[in-house]
Write an enzyme that holds these catalytic residues in place. Sequence first.
Site, PDB file in Angstrom:
ATOM      1  N   ASP A  25       0.875  -1.175   0.000  1.00 29.70           N
ATOM      2  CA  ASP A  25       0.000   0.000   0.000  1.00 29.70           C
ATOM      3  C   ASP A  25       0.908   1.220   0.000  1.00 29.70           C
ATOM      4  O   ASP A  25       1.528   1.532   1.017  1.00 29.70           O
ATOM      5  CB  ASP A  25      -0.908  -0.011   1.232  1.00 29.70           C
ATOM      6  N   GLU A  53      -7.267   0.535  -4.619  1.00 33.65           N
ATOM      7  CA  GLU A  53      -7.289   0.486  -3.161  1.00 33.65           C
ATOM      8  C   GLU A  53      -8.614  -0.008  -2.585  1.00 33.65           C
ATOM      9  O   GLU A  53      -8.609  -0.831  -1.655  1.00 33.65           O
ATOM     10  CB  GLU A  53      -6.903   1.856  -2.596  1.00 33.65           C
TER      11      GLU A  53
END
Length: 567
Positions: free
Chosen positions: A6, A145
């Site tokens: 991430d 995401e």
Amino acid sequence: MIIGIDLGTTNSAVGVFRDSKAELIPNSLGHNLTPSAVGLDDNGDLLVGLPARERQSTHPKLTTSAFKRYMGSRRMTTLGRREFSPEELSALVLRSLKADAEAYLGEPVAEAVITVPAYFNDKQRKATRRAGELAGLKVERLLNEPTAAALAYGIHLLEDESQFLVFDLGGGTFDVSILEIFEGVIEVRASTGDARLGGEDFNDLLIRAMRNTFTDDWKLKLGEEDALHQLLRAAAEKARRELTSQPWAKMEIVWRGKAYEHAVSADDFDTLAAPLLERLREPVLRSLRDGEIRTDALNEIVLVGGATRMPVVRKAVTRMFGRFPSQTVHPDEAVAMGAAVQAGLKARDQALKEVAVTDVCPYSLGVGIAEHDHAGHLHHGIFSPIIERNVAVPASRMNTYNTLQDNQSVIEFEIYQGESRYVTDNISLGKISVPVPRRPAGEVTADCRFTYDINGLIEVDVHIPMTGEKHQLVIVDEDGPTGADLEKQRKALEALKAHPRDSDANRAALARASRCYENFLGDKREHVGGLMREFEGALASQDNRLIDKARGHLLSVLDSLEGETWL
């Protein structure tokens, strides 16, 4: 070994899928989150993560953060004597995460799934992929995401058909995605968002409020603007976090040897935030329209992203949907956990059942055309969509166009991404010129086909039926280096000297102490100065037991003076 990353605006994280589960990988400080901050120390050596972030308010010309917001742009950041592009700064964060993963796993890491905001455009996605390559990683997939967050939530384990809305408000970006699960398929029905809305914008509200309070006191000299802004930014972040659990908070800074305080209540903050909360509504409504889904058909609204901790945001989401959202996933860690699950799927881990994860094209793709109005006037620069937003990918669509002028010898297709009717308001991705036989206007046609794959690769094929000629263009990032230039850029980044990982804890502690020393006055400042002398003496002894003890004491006192370090 393939890892999931991430790459966030405020913090980044890395995970892996092994032993039948996803797990986050701690960095050298033992933290699951690594601040997305890069800096140089006074000797020009590289700092990444917490050691860099702690120096941002004291060394603003040597430190930077929130550069994810500028991915895909030509904006350059100067640190010391060197300039860095957003993807180079991101590559340094990715390289640090890669080193953490290798140290933790005990083996080399060469491949990664990297997450991106669902609403990132083509240039931003290519810049992210390039950042991964600069960090020495083969980017197996760019994963949106919200999709990663859904995997962390566990919807890939559900048996019944379900629909979810993922509301992802991070440090710098906002995404909304609607996902549906059925028969082992996770399908993204719609993705929208705002690539310039996040926790940083809520911080800016507090910064402006304090600046307005002390406008007469702060007459800035040349070169002071960034230094003051970074002090206020740190104070605003701290205050915003305190307001998640307290009815009021206090912003405190020391500027030019004088202490300044600004109190803000939760009610004041709610009022200030009203325009930003309104900006959250339109992407939500658009996603529901595009996905053709009613709110009552949603099984769950899942909150993701550190900024969703703010009560003002949670209240706004509750009002939008008329029910409380789910808070079962960790807002800061869910995306990295989901990336690790996707890495496990890529590696065909036996613990994961066969799950197909589909996605959508986040923006419309098309070409610029000219067209006549009813009066016969010709208007140029009109956008003609070929693949519309939220079409499931991979996708292939075709439109047919014709010549506009007699004896026209070339048709030029300029490729754009966006939603505006006018190409000037959309993003130019490239162009292809196709020769055509000279004929009266309108006689020659051209079939223009767009193909968009799961990794965001765009191919444009043009076929001229009259001649049988075919031409193809693969969209590449004209602004970014490729091949030998990319390798040269990677080696230049590798040449930046970085201290050993085992010194990160000491460097972060000293940077934090220095920041506190500058931000305190009187007895507090003197106390911190004494602790710094004690810690520096321990470092000089090279006795690890003594160093660890002194560092622990220093951090304990700093926690008592300013609160614990936030990530």
